[in-house]
Scaffold this motif. Structure first.
Motif, PDB file in Angstrom:
ATOM      1  N   MET A   1     -23.734  44.151  43.128  1.00 34.07           N
ATOM      2  CA  MET A   1     -22.145  43.698  43.003  1.00 34.07           C
ATOM      3  C   MET A   1     -22.209  43.638  41.287  1.00 34.07           C
ATOM      4  O   MET A   1     -22.846  42.903  40.804  1.00 34.07           O
ATOM      5  CB  MET A   1     -21.848  42.406  43.666  1.00 34.07           C
ATOM      6  N   LYS A   2     -20.872  43.891  40.924  1.00 33.43           N
ATOM      7  CA  LYS A   2     -20.617  43.939  39.645  1.00 33.43           C
ATOM      8  C   LYS A   2     -20.085  42.757  39.158  1.00 33.43           C
ATOM      9  O   LYS A   2     -19.863  41.766  39.859  1.00 33.43           O
ATOM     10  CB  LYS A   2     -19.435  44.757  39.046  1.00 33.43           C
ATOM     11  N   LYS A   3     -20.729  42.151  37.983  1.00 35.14           N
ATOM     12  CA  LYS A   3     -20.098  40.970  37.221  1.00 35.14           C
ATOM     13  C   LYS A   3     -18.805  40.876  36.996  1.00 35.14           C
ATOM     14  O   LYS A   3     -17.995  41.853  36.552  1.00 35.14           O
ATOM     15  CB  LYS A   3     -21.238  40.810  36.059  1.00 35.14           C
ATOM     16  N   VAL A   4     -18.339  39.987  36.823  1.00 33.54           N
ATOM     17  CA  VAL A   4     -16.509  39.613  36.673  1.00 33.54           C
ATOM     18  C   VAL A   4     -16.502  39.467  35.107  1.00 33.54           C
ATOM     19  O   VAL A   4     -16.960  38.563  34.564  1.00 33.54           O
ATOM     20  CB  VAL A   4     -16.083  38.679  37.501  1.00 33.54           C
ATOM     21  N   LEU A   5     -15.654  40.298  34.749  1.00 36.32           N
ATOM     22  CA  LEU A   5     -15.256  40.120  33.094  1.00 36.32           C
ATOM     23  C   LEU A   5     -13.695  40.013  33.225  1.00 36.32           C
ATOM     24  O   LEU A   5     -12.802  40.644  33.747  1.00 36.32           O
ATOM     25  CB  LEU A   5     -15.149  41.415  32.309  1.00 36.32           C
ATOM     26  N   TYR A   6     -13.308  38.820  32.453  1.00 36.85           N
ATOM     27  CA  TYR A   6     -11.831  38.533  32.391  1.00 36.85           C
ATOM     28  C   TYR A   6     -11.462  38.902  30.858  1.00 36.85           C
ATOM     29  O   TYR A   6     -12.222  38.751  29.805  1.00 36.85           O
ATOM     30  CB  TYR A   6     -11.572  37.030  32.200  1.00 36.85           C
ATOM     31  N   ILE A   7     -10.614  39.963  30.664  1.00 35.64           N
ATOM     32  CA  ILE A   7      -9.969  40.473  29.383  1.00 35.64           C
ATOM     33  C   ILE A   7      -8.703  39.499  29.473  1.00 35.64           C
ATOM     34  O   ILE A   7      -7.830  39.594  30.074  1.00 35.64           O
ATOM     35  CB  ILE A   7      -9.766  41.861  29.630  1.00 35.64           C
ATOM     36  N   LEU A   8      -8.661  38.670  28.306  1.00 37.59           N
ATOM     37  CA  LEU A   8      -7.922  38.010  28.112  1.00 37.59           C
ATOM     38  C   LEU A   8      -6.860  38.149  26.933  1.00 37.59           C
ATOM     39  O   LEU A   8      -7.598  38.683  25.628  1.00 37.59           O
ATOM     40  CB  LEU A   8      -8.056  36.209  27.512  1.00 37.59           C
ATOM     41  N   THR A   9      -5.568  38.734  27.275  1.00 35.33           N
ATOM     42  CA  THR A   9      -4.820  39.483  26.248  1.00 35.33           C
ATOM     43  C   THR A   9      -3.717  38.491  25.652  1.00 35.33           C
ATOM     44  O   THR A   9      -3.118  38.119  26.462  1.00 35.33           O
ATOM     45  CB  THR A   9      -4.336  40.748  26.741  1.00 35.33           C
ATOM     46  N   CYS A  10      -3.620  38.588  24.228  1.00 35.17           N
ATOM     47  CA  CYS A  10      -2.666  37.796  23.616  1.00 35.17           C
ATOM     48  C   CYS A  10      -1.471  38.655  23.218  1.00 35.17           C
ATOM     49  O   CYS A  10      -1.469  39.975  23.117  1.00 35.17           O
ATOM     50  CB  CYS A  10      -3.123  37.164  22.367  1.00 35.17           C
ATOM     51  N   ALA A  11      -0.468  37.997  22.624  1.00 35.01           N
ATOM     52  CA  ALA A  11       1.067  38.695  22.486  1.00 35.01           C
ATOM     53  C   ALA A  11       0.686  39.269  21.022  1.00 35.01           C
ATOM     54  O   ALA A  11       0.380  38.745  20.059  1.00 35.01           O
ATOM     55  CB  ALA A  11       1.799  37.796  22.417  1.00 35.01           C
ATOM     56  N   SER A  12       0.518  40.801  21.111  1.00 36.01           N
ATOM     57  CA  SER A  12       0.034  41.240  19.908  1.00 36.01           C
ATOM     58  C   SER A  12       0.421  42.931  19.959  1.00 36.01           C
ATOM     59  O   SER A  12       0.556  43.299  21.027  1.00 36.01           O
ATOM     60  CB  SER A  12      -1.417  41.222  19.649  1.00 36.01           C
ATOM     61  N   SER A  13       0.774  43.314  18.937  1.00 37.22           N
ATOM     62  CA  SER A  13       0.983  44.998  18.921  1.00 37.22           C
ATOM     63  C   SER A  13      -0.237  45.543  19.388  1.00 37.22           C
ATOM     64  O   SER A  13      -0.151  46.844  19.822  1.00 37.22           O
ATOM     65  CB  SER A  13       1.679  45.237  17.595  1.00 37.22           C
ATOM     66  N   LEU A  76     -13.672  38.351  27.521  1.00 36.22           N
ATOM     67  CA  LEU A  76     -13.410  39.179  26.350  1.00 36.22           C
ATOM     68  C   LEU A  76     -12.001  38.893  25.764  1.00 36.22           C
ATOM     69  O   LEU A  76     -10.970  39.068  26.372  1.00 36.22           O
ATOM     70  CB  LEU A  76     -13.650  40.703  26.729  1.00 36.22           C
ATOM     71  N   VAL A  77     -11.638  38.205  24.676  1.00 31.45           N
ATOM     72  CA  VAL A  77     -10.606  37.780  24.108  1.00 31.45           C
ATOM     73  C   VAL A  77     -10.031  38.790  23.165  1.00 31.45           C
ATOM     74  O   VAL A  77     -10.318  38.927  22.305  1.00 31.45           O
ATOM     75  CB  VAL A  77     -10.580  36.581  23.519  1.00 31.45           C
ATOM     76  N   PHE A  78      -9.172  39.711  23.819  1.00 26.39           N
ATOM     77  CA  PHE A  78      -8.826  41.134  23.000  1.00 26.39           C
ATOM     78  C   PHE A  78      -7.394  41.461  23.610  1.00 26.39           C
ATOM     79  O   PHE A  78      -7.084  41.763  24.554  1.00 26.39           O
ATOM     80  CB  PHE A  78      -9.932  42.270  23.469  1.00 26.39           C
ATOM     81  N   PRO A  79      -6.569  41.738  22.535  1.00 25.28           N
ATOM     82  CA  PRO A  79      -6.694  41.130  21.186  1.00 25.28           C
ATOM     83  C   PRO A  79      -6.306  39.742  21.045  1.00 25.28           C
ATOM     84  O   PRO A  79      -5.654  39.139  21.792  1.00 25.28           O
ATOM     85  CB  PRO A  79      -5.683  41.861  20.361  1.00 25.28           C
ATOM     86  N   ALA A  80      -7.086  38.866  20.223  1.00 32.04           N
ATOM     87  CA  ALA A  80      -7.019  37.360  19.917  1.00 32.04           C
ATOM     88  C   ALA A  80      -6.007  37.240  18.787  1.00 32.04           C
ATOM     89  O   ALA A  80      -6.101  37.992  17.688  1.00 32.04           O
ATOM     90  CB  ALA A  80      -8.297  36.813  19.773  1.00 32.04           C
ATOM     91  N   LYS A 108     -20.411  26.963  28.192  1.00 29.61           N
ATOM     92  CA  LYS A 108     -21.258  27.867  27.464  1.00 29.61           C
ATOM     93  C   LYS A 108     -21.537  29.182  27.891  1.00 29.61           C
ATOM     94  O   LYS A 108     -22.430  29.718  28.119  1.00 29.61           O
ATOM     95  CB  LYS A 108     -22.814  27.199  27.157  1.00 29.61           C
ATOM     96  N   LYS A 109     -20.363  29.671  28.632  1.00 26.46           N
ATOM     97  CA  LYS A 109     -20.197  31.077  29.213  1.00 26.46           C
ATOM     98  C   LYS A 109     -20.230  32.069  28.057  1.00 26.46           C
ATOM     99  O   LYS A 109     -19.597  31.857  27.092  1.00 26.46           O
ATOM    100  CB  LYS A 109     -19.207  31.099  30.234  1.00 26.46           C
ATOM    101  N   PRO A 110     -20.557  33.276  28.248  1.00 21.17           N
ATOM    102  CA  PRO A 110     -20.536  34.307  27.323  1.00 21.17           C
ATOM    103  C   PRO A 110     -18.959  34.599  26.992  1.00 21.17           C
ATOM    104  O   PRO A 110     -18.303  35.152  27.937  1.00 21.17           O
ATOM    105  CB  PRO A 110     -21.048  35.429  28.016  1.00 21.17           C
ATOM    106  N   ILE A 111     -18.539  34.537  25.739  1.00 22.85           N
ATOM    107  CA  ILE A 111     -17.280  34.730  25.285  1.00 22.85           C
ATOM    108  C   ILE A 111     -17.107  35.479  23.985  1.00 22.85           C
ATOM    109  O   ILE A 111     -18.031  35.168  23.198  1.00 22.85           O
ATOM    110  CB  ILE A 111     -16.249  33.697  25.123  1.00 22.85           C
ATOM    111  N   LEU A 112     -16.539  36.640  23.856  1.00 20.00           N
ATOM    112  CA  LEU A 112     -16.264  37.504  22.770  1.00 20.00           C
ATOM    113  C   LEU A 112     -14.913  37.576  22.504  1.00 20.00           C
ATOM    114  O   LEU A 112     -13.926  37.724  23.260  1.00 20.00           O
ATOM    115  CB  LEU A 112     -17.018  39.103  23.021  1.00 20.00           C
ATOM    116  N   ALA A 113     -14.635  37.060  21.261  1.00 20.53           N
ATOM    117  CA  ALA A 113     -13.152  36.867  20.850  1.00 20.53           C
ATOM    118  C   ALA A 113     -13.092  38.040  19.588  1.00 20.53           C
ATOM    119  O   ALA A 113     -14.088  38.102  18.657  1.00 20.53           O
ATOM    120  CB  ALA A 113     -12.837  35.633  20.212  1.00 20.53           C
ATOM    121  N   VAL A 114     -12.038  38.551  19.696  1.00 19.83           N
ATOM    122  CA  VAL A 114     -11.625  39.894  18.687  1.00 19.83           C
ATOM    123  C   VAL A 114     -10.408  39.516  18.203  1.00 19.83           C
ATOM    124  O   VAL A 114      -9.297  39.967  18.680  1.00 19.83           O
ATOM    125  CB  VAL A 114     -11.838  41.300  19.361  1.00 19.83           C
ATOM    126  N   PRO A 115     -10.171  38.920  16.888  1.00 21.27           N
ATOM    127  CA  PRO A 115      -8.923  38.611  16.366  1.00 21.27           C
ATOM    128  C   PRO A 115      -8.220  39.898  15.882  1.00 21.27           C
ATOM    129  O   PRO A 115      -9.212  40.942  15.315  1.00 21.27           O
ATOM    130  CB  PRO A 115      -9.168  37.902  15.058  1.00 21.27           C
TER     131      PRO A 115
END
Length: 170
Positions: A1-13, A76-80, A108-115
């Motif tokens: 079973m695959k792990k779950v990734l949330y892609i959290l997307t912000c208001a950005s071009s 994954l916060v992209f784009p932040a 303390k869960k894995p989070i990657l943020a990409v401004p």
């Protein structure tokens, strides 16, 4: 079973870049998309739902409603955006997206943020942004901000984002 990734997307071009990211991430992840309320103006929500097979959420659910998404193994916060980075670092939880970031940071869960916003326009040199990046990194968030390598908006290719996700402690 695959792990779950949330892609959290912000208001950005840069928000439409998720259309390219999602299929690449799905090779290894069950992808769910969370949008900031304003991000809905920048993406096609029905298309994202079709791509992921999951509802796209941007608002809190009512207490009596069931959770419609599985729990995330990583975010994954992209784009932040400047706004989201600063509110998150301050612990402001006034949207579903920020609430999830506050919760998962505390767990303390894995989070990657990409401004992703235009460099050289003042936001990237604003003291609040620099302070927020330091605070998030101290809290265990991996912040990938390399505008000199990925000008002008730090739009990092999906392959680099996915490779970086592999390096996060789980």
């Amino acid at each position: 079973m695959k792990k779950v990734l949330y892609i959290l997307t912000c208001a950005s071009s840069s928000a439409p870049l998720v259309y390219d990211l999602i299929p690449k991430a799905q090779d290894e992840w069950d992808v769910c998309v969370i949008l900031t309320p304003q991000a809905r103006k920048f993406v096609d929500t029905p298309l994202l739902e079709k791509m992921t097979g999951h509802p796209v959420r941007s608002e809190y659910k009512r207490p009596e409603e069931p959770d419609v998404l599985p729990r995330a193994d990583a975010i994954l916060v992209f784009p932040a955006t400047f706004n989201t980075i600063n509110k998150w670092a301050l612990g402001i939880s006034d949207t579903l997206a920020l609430g999830l970031l506050a919760e998962y940071t505390g767990l303390k869960k894995p989070i990657l943020a990409v401004p992703c916003f235009k460099t050289g326009g003042g936001l990237d040199t604003n003291p609040a942004f620099r302070r927020s990046i330091r605070l998030l990194r101290r809290a265990g968030v991996q912040v990938l901000y390399e505008p000199d390598i990925y000008p002008p908006k730090n739009q990092i290719p999906p392959s680099v984002l996915l490779q970086t996700l592999h390096t996060l402690p789980r």
